[in-house]
Design an enzyme around this catalytic site. Structure first.
Site, short mmCIF file in Angstrom:
data_model
loop_
_atom_site.label_atom_id
_atom_site.label_comp_id
_atom_site.label_asym_id
_atom_site.label_seq_id
_atom_site.Cartn_x
_atom_site.Cartn_y
_atom_site.Cartn_z
N LYS A 13 0.83 -1.21 0.00
CA LYS A 13 0.00 0.00 0.00
C LYS A 13 0.87 1.26 0.00
O LYS A 13 0.67 2.16 -0.81
CB LYS A 13 -0.92 0.02 1.24
CG LYS A 13 -1.81 -1.21 1.37
CD LYS A 13 -2.68 -1.16 2.62
CE LYS A 13 -1.94 -1.21 3.94
NZ LYS A 13 -1.27 -2.48 4.25
N ARG A 87 -9.72 0.79 8.65
CA ARG A 87 -9.31 -0.55 9.02
C ARG A 87 -10.37 -1.28 9.82
O ARG A 87 -10.15 -2.44 10.21
CB ARG A 87 -8.05 -0.46 9.88
CG ARG A 87 -6.76 -0.78 9.18
CD ARG A 87 -5.71 -0.55 10.23
NE ARG A 87 -4.50 -1.27 10.04
CZ ARG A 87 -3.44 -0.79 9.41
NH1 ARG A 87 -3.46 0.37 8.81
NH2 ARG A 87 -2.34 -1.50 9.37
N ARG A 126 11.91 -5.41 4.76
CA ARG A 126 11.63 -3.98 4.53
C ARG A 126 12.53 -3.03 5.32
O ARG A 126 12.84 -3.28 6.47
CB ARG A 126 10.18 -3.66 4.90
CG ARG A 126 9.95 -2.14 4.92
CD ARG A 126 8.53 -1.76 5.01
NE ARG A 126 7.87 -2.35 6.14
CZ ARG A 126 6.55 -2.30 6.31
NH1 ARG A 126 5.80 -1.70 5.41
NH2 ARG A 126 6.01 -2.85 7.36
N ARG A 160 11.32 -0.99 10.99
CA ARG A 160 10.25 -0.66 11.93
C ARG A 160 10.21 -1.61 13.11
O ARG A 160 10.43 -2.80 12.96
CB ARG A 160 8.90 -0.70 11.19
CG ARG A 160 8.49 0.66 10.67
CD ARG A 160 7.37 0.59 9.69
NE ARG A 160 6.19 -0.16 10.14
CZ ARG A 160 5.10 -0.29 9.41
NH1 ARG A 160 5.02 0.29 8.21
NH2 ARG A 160 4.08 -0.98 9.86
N ARG A 171 -0.59 -8.57 13.59
CA ARG A 171 -1.11 -7.65 12.56
C ARG A 171 -1.98 -8.39 11.55
O ARG A 171 -3.02 -7.88 11.12
CB ARG A 171 0.04 -6.92 11.87
CG ARG A 171 0.61 -5.80 12.72
CD ARG A 171 2.06 -5.47 12.39
NE ARG A 171 2.24 -4.88 11.07
CZ ARG A 171 3.43 -4.80 10.46
NH1 ARG A 171 4.51 -5.29 11.04
NH2 ARG A 171 3.53 -4.24 9.27
P1 AP5 Z 1 4.89 -1.64 1.79
O1 AP5 Z 1 4.55 -0.81 0.61
O2 AP5 Z 1 5.66 -1.00 2.90
O3 AP5 Z 1 3.58 -2.38 2.34
P2 AP5 Z 1 2.31 -1.82 3.12
O4 AP5 Z 1 1.12 -2.49 2.56
O5 AP5 Z 1 2.34 -0.33 3.15
O6 AP5 Z 1 2.62 -2.46 4.53
P3 AP5 Z 1 2.63 -1.86 6.00
O7 AP5 Z 1 3.34 -2.89 6.84
O8 AP5 Z 1 3.16 -0.48 6.05
O9 AP5 Z 1 1.16 -1.87 6.33
P4 AP5 Z 1 0.55 -1.95 7.69
O10 AP5 Z 1 -0.85 -1.87 7.30
O11 AP5 Z 1 0.94 -3.11 8.53
O12 AP5 Z 1 1.25 -0.72 8.48
P5 AP5 Z 1 0.72 0.70 8.86
O13 AP5 Z 1 1.86 1.60 8.87
O14 AP5 Z 1 -0.49 1.06 8.07
O15 AP5 Z 1 5.70 -2.91 1.25
C1 AP5 Z 1 6.23 -3.89 2.12
C2 AP5 Z 1 7.60 -4.38 1.59
O16 AP5 Z 1 7.42 -5.09 0.37
C3 AP5 Z 1 8.58 -3.26 1.27
O17 AP5 Z 1 9.87 -3.66 1.64
C4 AP5 Z 1 8.46 -3.07 -0.25
O18 AP5 Z 1 9.68 -2.60 -0.83
C5 AP5 Z 1 8.12 -4.46 -0.72
N1 AP5 Z 1 7.19 -4.49 -1.87
C6 AP5 Z 1 6.06 -3.71 -2.05
N2 AP5 Z 1 5.41 -4.06 -3.18
C7 AP5 Z 1 6.12 -5.08 -3.73
C8 AP5 Z 1 5.95 -5.87 -4.92
N3 AP5 Z 1 4.89 -5.68 -5.76
N4 AP5 Z 1 6.85 -6.84 -5.18
C9 AP5 Z 1 7.91 -7.05 -4.33
N5 AP5 Z 1 8.15 -6.32 -3.20
C10 AP5 Z 1 7.26 -5.36 -2.90
O19 AP5 Z 1 0.20 0.45 10.36
C11 AP5 Z 1 1.10 0.20 11.41
C12 AP5 Z 1 0.35 0.15 12.73
O20 AP5 Z 1 -0.27 1.42 13.00
C13 AP5 Z 1 -0.83 -0.85 12.81
O21 AP5 Z 1 -0.38 -2.15 13.16
C14 AP5 Z 1 -1.70 -0.20 13.90
O22 AP5 Z 1 -1.16 -0.43 15.18
C15 AP5 Z 1 -1.56 1.27 13.60
N6 AP5 Z 1 -2.59 1.76 12.65
C16 AP5 Z 1 -2.36 2.32 11.42
N7 AP5 Z 1 -3.52 2.68 10.82
C17 AP5 Z 1 -4.51 2.33 11.69
C18 AP5 Z 1 -5.93 2.43 11.64
N8 AP5 Z 1 -6.56 2.93 10.56
N9 AP5 Z 1 -6.64 1.96 12.71
C19 AP5 Z 1 -6.03 1.46 13.80
N10 AP5 Z 1 -4.68 1.33 13.91
C20 AP5 Z 1 -3.93 1.77 12.86
#
Ligand code: AP5
Ligand code: ZN
Length: 216
Positions: A13, A87, A126, A160, A171
């Protein structure tokens, strides 16, 4: 247009959102990034959410809806990309209301489909640039020069705190329990679009571009 990128941790994402900002001047609204900023700036709210995030649990709806509400009052550019929000079903309802207040709507919800086995490899490889936020991967997208960000030249490359096997398990469970019901929610509203998140980064970007250009 305003879109939501929906998918489990590691689906890509953030990677795709950054490309849309660059290519189309859209505005990325990542609640994960907002919460990490709050932690780094040492605010009261940041301190409260830090432990919850490190365990891999969701923070409360109230906090993230508040963060989104503040940001929607800012500039909208060529549209918003909601990354990691909503979410939960209450968050999705709150977003519908907020958009209606602004006289706007979500045009498409893009579900990025990936296998759990791939997510583990993605998350464990990552790292991100602490200065500009660019996202890298040890195997699939390393920096051109080891230790230096391609985009801004910073040497502040970080992993992270929640990118470990135990937090990732939590997660994923949180995703299936609380977030995956949004697939049905948006399908019923006829706004769900699916892309193959297992494809290469460029190919996923092309699929998303096709959806945006279809007038959706
Ligand atoms: P990346 O693009 O970083 O993936 P992502 O989907 O953004 O994954 P996240 O881990 O950031 O999502 P998340 O939902 O767990 O974290 P968030 O910060 O939202 O890609 C991942 C890796 O793969 C990278 O190394 C990239 O280079 C590689 N890659 C990407 N695409 C690829 C491809 N096509 N092919 C090969 N490699 C690829 O949330 C973190 C925490 O915050 C949550 O756990 C929660 O505690 C809190 N939080 C955030 N939002 C909310 C909410 N709305 N409600 C409640 N709690 C929340
Ligand atoms: Zn950088």
């Amino acid at each position: 247009v305003n879109i939501i990128l929906l998918g489990p941790p590691g689906a890509g994402k953030g990677t795709q959102a950054r490309r849309l900002v660059e290519a189309r001047g859209m505005v990325q609204l990542s609640t994960g990034d907002m919460l990490r900023d709050a932690r780094n700036s040492g605010t009261e709210m940041g301190r409260r959410v830090a432990e919850v995030m490190d365990r891999g649990e969701l923070v409360t709806d109230e906090i993230v809806i508040g963060l989104i509400r503040e940001r929607l009052e800012g500039p909208e550019g060529a549209g918003f990309i909601f990354d990691g929000f909503p979410r939960t079903l209450p968050q999705a309802d709150a977003l519908e209301e907020l958009m209606a207040e602004l006289g706007q709507r979500i045009a498409a919800v893009i579900e990025m489909q990936v296998d759990d086995a791939v997510l583990v490899a993605r998350i464990s490889g990552r790292y991100t640039c602490g200065n500009c936020g660019e996202v890298y991967h040890d195997v699939t997208r390393p920096t051109k020069v080891v230790g230096i960000c391609d985009v801004c030249g910073s040497t502040d490359l970080r992993r992270r705190a929640d990118d470990n096997a135990e937090s990732l398990r939590t997660r994923l469970l949180e995703y299936y329990k609380k977030t995956s019901p949004l697939v049905g929610y948006y399908w019923a509203k006829e706004r769900l679009r699916r892309v193959d998140g297992l494809a290469e980064i460029e190919a996923v970007a092309a699929e998303i571009a096709a959806i945006l250009d279809s007038g959706q």
